[in-house]
Design an enzyme around this catalytic site. Sequence first.
Site, PDB file in Angstrom:
ATOM      1  N   SER A 173       0.831  -1.204   0.000  1.00 28.89           N
ATOM      2  CA  SER A 173       0.000   0.000   0.000  1.00 28.89           C
ATOM      3  C   SER A 173       0.863   1.251   0.000  1.00 28.89           C
ATOM      4  O   SER A 173       1.990   1.255   0.523  1.00 28.89           O
ATOM      5  CB  SER A 173      -0.890  -0.010   1.253  1.00 28.89           C
ATOM      6  N   LYS A 206       1.651  -3.291   6.646  1.00 31.14           N
ATOM      7  CA  LYS A 206       2.158  -3.527   5.293  1.00 31.14           C
ATOM      8  C   LYS A 206       3.682  -3.418   5.243  1.00 31.14           C
ATOM      9  O   LYS A 206       4.350  -4.207   4.565  1.00 31.14           O
ATOM     10  CB  LYS A 206       1.508  -2.552   4.307  1.00 31.14           C
ATOM     11  N   TYR A 222      -2.379   0.298   9.750  1.00 31.60           N
ATOM     12  CA  TYR A 222      -2.453  -0.446   8.490  1.00 31.60           C
ATOM     13  C   TYR A 222      -1.154  -0.293   7.703  1.00 31.60           C
ATOM     14  O   TYR A 222      -0.600  -1.279   7.201  1.00 31.60           O
ATOM     15  CB  TYR A 222      -3.634   0.054   7.660  1.00 31.60           C
TER      16      TYR A 222
END
Length: 316
Positions: free
Chosen positions: A118, A146, A142
């Site tokens: 991402s 990643k 998040y």
Amino acid sequence: MELRNQRILITGGAGLIGSQLAKRLADANEIRIVDDLSNGIADSLPDEVEVVEGDITDESVVADVVTEDVDAVFHLAADKYVNTDRPREQMEVNETMTYNLLERMDEVGVDNILFTSSSTVYGEAPRPTPEDYAPLEPISVYGVTKLAEEGLLSVYAHSHDFTVWNFRFANIVGPRYGAGVIPDFVYKLTQDPESLTILGDGRQEKSYMHVDDCVDAMCHVVEHATGSMNTFNLGTRTTTSVTRIADIVSEEMDVDPEYEYTGGDRGWTGDVPKMRLSIEKLAALGWEPSLSSDESVRQGVRDVLSDPENEPHLSV
């Protein structure tokens, strides 16, 4: 790696990107999908695809789907909510899934893996952001998950002779798109076409890429990049503001709402208000997006509006 006559496992293969990827690859390859179907839709998949319902945080599920005859794992499964209210769980789930897969692949001799990372790994970086930008300082859990997963993949690329294709995505839009700003606006305007609440000040500006371009770019990189750890940004050369997205959704729905802004420079804690990825590395490999960011948003809106299966899945 030639994407023909291969046995490919797609984790999270019933989701937005996974389902389109399965459709793209199914004619020339044997495709197995594992998905817990918490967000994915199994009936969106081609009939010839093998679908296993399961959670890959469970090592026994991973053992069942990662077998010696698999040529590559395309790992798309993740807890994807950037503004999650379960940060510890998100961290544990995402890292466990990736580690389970890598351990099992190493055990049975499968050494090709595609991973969907991402743009959030960059944090609030200068734009356009290249793949070699440093330091990587994500501002959401998040993004941290990643980045941690990328670290695991790097270990297996450099110490276990794996080939890794690692993709840092812009915002991907398309059919059966159950979360994000586009279905949120569509849902809100379906309920009340006279007004629309927009998080932040509406000037947040990011790159949006249609899923068809995303899948095409992924396949191009897999077939042409030959390093051990291949990291590529996937996005467009342009950006779209949140207010402009509201305009496009309103135009496509033929409504004219009053906009109400919640204020502030971002939609939530951990939201990166400005994002545009450099795609020069991707272009040097011979690939360019067919749609601009605005065009991708408009097509994404049309996809959501034209798919009768979307309504029950729209984000509120």
